[in-house]
Write a protein that holds these residues in place. Structure first.
Motif, PDB file in Angstrom:
ATOM      1  N   GLN A  12       0.817  -1.217   0.000  1.00  0.00           N
ATOM      2  CA  GLN A  12       0.000   0.000   0.000  1.00  0.00           C
ATOM      3  C   GLN A  12       0.848   1.264   0.000  1.00  0.00           C
ATOM      4  O   GLN A  12       0.372   2.326  -0.398  1.00  0.00           O
ATOM      5  CB  GLN A  12      -0.938   0.002   1.204  1.00  0.00           C
ATOM      6  CG  GLN A  12      -1.979  -1.100   1.125  1.00  0.00           C
ATOM      7  CD  GLN A  12      -2.823  -1.200   2.379  1.00  0.00           C
ATOM      8  OE1 GLN A  12      -2.400  -0.816   3.462  1.00  0.00           O
ATOM      9  NE2 GLN A  12      -4.020  -1.729   2.225  1.00  0.00           N
ATOM     10  N   ASP A  13       2.099   1.160   0.433  1.00  0.00           N
ATOM     11  CA  ASP A  13       2.974   2.330   0.552  1.00  0.00           C
ATOM     12  C   ASP A  13       4.195   2.304  -0.361  1.00  0.00           C
ATOM     13  O   ASP A  13       4.862   3.318  -0.515  1.00  0.00           O
ATOM     14  CB  ASP A  13       3.457   2.458   2.000  1.00  0.00           C
ATOM     15  CG  ASP A  13       2.301   2.639   2.972  1.00  0.00           C
ATOM     16  OD1 ASP A  13       1.379   3.415   2.663  1.00  0.00           O
ATOM     17  OD2 ASP A  13       2.321   1.982   4.024  1.00  0.00           O
ATOM     18  N   LEU A  14       4.501   1.150  -0.933  1.00  0.00           N
ATOM     19  CA  LEU A  14       5.687   1.012  -1.777  1.00  0.00           C
ATOM     20  C   LEU A  14       5.282   0.675  -3.208  1.00  0.00           C
ATOM     21  O   LEU A  14       4.237   0.051  -3.423  1.00  0.00           O
ATOM     22  CB  LEU A  14       6.586  -0.108  -1.235  1.00  0.00           C
ATOM     23  CG  LEU A  14       7.130   0.100   0.171  1.00  0.00           C
ATOM     24  CD1 LEU A  14       7.838  -1.158   0.654  1.00  0.00           C
ATOM     25  CD2 LEU A  14       8.085   1.279   0.198  1.00  0.00           C
ATOM     26  N   PRO A  15       6.098   1.045  -4.192  1.00  0.00           N
ATOM     27  CA  PRO A  15       5.793   0.678  -5.574  1.00  0.00           C
ATOM     28  C   PRO A  15       5.759  -0.847  -5.709  1.00  0.00           C
ATOM     29  O   PRO A  15       6.560  -1.553  -5.096  1.00  0.00           O
ATOM     30  CB  PRO A  15       6.962   1.257  -6.375  1.00  0.00           C
ATOM     31  CG  PRO A  15       7.609   2.253  -5.481  1.00  0.00           C
ATOM     32  CD  PRO A  15       7.324   1.817  -4.079  1.00  0.00           C
ATOM     33  N   THR A  16       4.826  -1.340  -6.519  1.00  0.00           N
ATOM     34  CA  THR A  16       4.691  -2.786  -6.700  1.00  0.00           C
ATOM     35  C   THR A  16       4.768  -3.158  -8.172  1.00  0.00           C
ATOM     36  O   THR A  16       4.382  -2.388  -9.046  1.00  0.00           O
ATOM     37  CB  THR A  16       3.352  -3.291  -6.138  1.00  0.00           C
ATOM     38  OG1 THR A  16       2.294  -2.581  -6.772  1.00  0.00           O
ATOM     39  CG2 THR A  16       3.274  -3.094  -4.630  1.00  0.00           C
ATOM     40  N   THR A  17       5.290  -4.349  -8.417  1.00  0.00           N
ATOM     41  CA  THR A  17       5.384  -4.895  -9.762  1.00  0.00           C
ATOM     42  C   THR A  17       4.833  -6.307  -9.741  1.00  0.00           C
ATOM     43  O   THR A  17       5.132  -7.081  -8.833  1.00  0.00           O
ATOM     44  CB  THR A  17       6.851  -4.919 -10.248  1.00  0.00           C
ATOM     45  OG1 THR A  17       7.359  -3.588 -10.218  1.00  0.00           O
ATOM     46  CG2 THR A  17       6.973  -5.483 -11.644  1.00  0.00           C
ATOM     47  N   TYR A  18       4.022  -6.630 -10.735  1.00  0.00           N
ATOM     48  CA  TYR A  18       3.441  -7.968 -10.856  1.00  0.00           C
ATOM     49  C   TYR A  18       3.939  -8.567 -12.161  1.00  0.00           C
ATOM     50  O   TYR A  18       3.856  -7.929 -13.213  1.00  0.00           O
ATOM     51  CB  TYR A  18       1.918  -7.885 -10.879  1.00  0.00           C
ATOM     52  CG  TYR A  18       1.228  -9.207 -10.696  1.00  0.00           C
ATOM     53  CD1 TYR A  18       0.636  -9.538  -9.485  1.00  0.00           C
ATOM     54  CD2 TYR A  18       1.159 -10.127 -11.726  1.00  0.00           C
ATOM     55  CE1 TYR A  18      -0.001 -10.759  -9.304  1.00  0.00           C
ATOM     56  CE2 TYR A  18       0.533 -11.350 -11.561  1.00  0.00           C
ATOM     57  CZ  TYR A  18      -0.049 -11.655 -10.349  1.00  0.00           C
ATOM     58  OH  TYR A  18      -0.674 -12.863 -10.189  1.00  0.00           O
ATOM     59  N   VAL A  19       4.468  -9.771 -12.103  1.00  0.00           N
ATOM     60  CA  VAL A  19       4.935 -10.469 -13.292  1.00  0.00           C
ATOM     61  C   VAL A  19       3.860 -11.473 -13.705  1.00  0.00           C
ATOM     62  O   VAL A  19       3.572 -12.412 -12.970  1.00  0.00           O
ATOM     63  CB  VAL A  19       6.283 -11.185 -13.035  1.00  0.00           C
ATOM     64  CG1 VAL A  19       6.698 -11.993 -14.254  1.00  0.00           C
ATOM     65  CG2 VAL A  19       7.357 -10.175 -12.664  1.00  0.00           C
ATOM     66  N   ARG A  38      -3.973  -3.920  -8.959  1.00  0.00           N
ATOM     67  CA  ARG A  38      -3.519  -2.905  -7.997  1.00  0.00           C
ATOM     68  C   ARG A  38      -2.031  -2.625  -8.082  1.00  0.00           C
ATOM     69  O   ARG A  38      -1.517  -1.735  -7.408  1.00  0.00           O
ATOM     70  CB  ARG A  38      -3.885  -3.326  -6.573  1.00  0.00           C
ATOM     71  CG  ARG A  38      -5.380  -3.287  -6.332  1.00  0.00           C
ATOM     72  CD  ARG A  38      -5.700  -3.497  -4.896  1.00  0.00           C
ATOM     73  NE  ARG A  38      -5.630  -4.921  -4.582  1.00  0.00           N
ATOM     74  CZ  ARG A  38      -5.971  -5.446  -3.435  1.00  0.00           C
ATOM     75  NH1 ARG A  38      -6.405  -4.678  -2.461  1.00  0.00           N
ATOM     76  NH2 ARG A  38      -5.883  -6.739  -3.226  1.00  0.00           N
ATOM     77  N   ALA A  39      -1.308  -3.382  -8.897  1.00  0.00           N
ATOM     78  CA  ALA A  39       0.135  -3.167  -9.025  1.00  0.00           C
ATOM     79  C   ALA A  39       0.414  -1.890  -9.796  1.00  0.00           C
ATOM     80  O   ALA A  39      -0.358  -1.485 -10.665  1.00  0.00           O
ATOM     81  CB  ALA A  39       0.790  -4.348  -9.731  1.00  0.00           C
ATOM     82  N   ASP A  40       1.516  -1.251  -9.468  1.00  0.00           N
ATOM     83  CA  ASP A  40       1.922  -0.035 -10.167  1.00  0.00           C
ATOM     84  C   ASP A  40       2.432  -0.350 -11.571  1.00  0.00           C
ATOM     85  O   ASP A  40       2.282   0.445 -12.485  1.00  0.00           O
ATOM     86  CB  ASP A  40       3.011   0.695  -9.380  1.00  0.00           C
ATOM     87  CG  ASP A  40       2.507   1.165  -8.034  1.00  0.00           C
ATOM     88  OD1 ASP A  40       1.481   1.873  -8.005  1.00  0.00           O
ATOM     89  OD2 ASP A  40       3.126   0.806  -7.017  1.00  0.00           O
ATOM     90  N   GLU A  41       3.060  -1.498 -11.702  1.00  0.00           N
ATOM     91  CA  GLU A  41       3.625  -1.907 -12.989  1.00  0.00           C
ATOM     92  C   GLU A  41       3.319  -3.386 -13.198  1.00  0.00           C
ATOM     93  O   GLU A  41       3.395  -4.175 -12.265  1.00  0.00           O
ATOM     94  CB  GLU A  41       5.137  -1.671 -13.000  1.00  0.00           C
ATOM     95  CG  GLU A  41       5.797  -2.024 -14.298  1.00  0.00           C
ATOM     96  CD  GLU A  41       7.287  -1.705 -14.305  1.00  0.00           C
ATOM     97  OE1 GLU A  41       7.875  -1.824 -15.395  1.00  0.00           O
ATOM     98  OE2 GLU A  41       7.844  -1.362 -13.256  1.00  0.00           O
TER      99      GLU A  41
END
Length: 67
Positions: A12-19, A38-41
């Motif tokens: 919720q507070d840090l950038p996230t990446t989903y592969v 909900r991932a940023d990238e």
């Protein structure tokens, strides 16, 4: 065993990446894309369920490129 409630979720507070693993036969890519909303990238990789085994350099490149 002591249980403690979760007070915060880092995503919720840090950038996230989903592969998304497009060749995954266990979790279809369409479901992964839904999970990744909900991932940023979102990065799509032509790999099966365990990309860290079948495409280790690709996974390493993804991790190395994170912000």
């Amino acid at each position: 065993m002591t249980h403690q409630p979760v007070r915060a979720a880092a995503w919720q507070d840090l950038p996230t990446t989903y592969v998304v693993c497009t060749e995954d036969r266990g979790t279809p890519a369409a479901a992964q894309r839904e999970f990744s909303r909900r991932a940023d990238e979102v990065i799509e990789v032509k790999a099966g369920h365990h990309p860290f085994l079948s495409r280790p350099q690709t996974v390493a490149d993804v991790v190395a490129g994170l912000r």
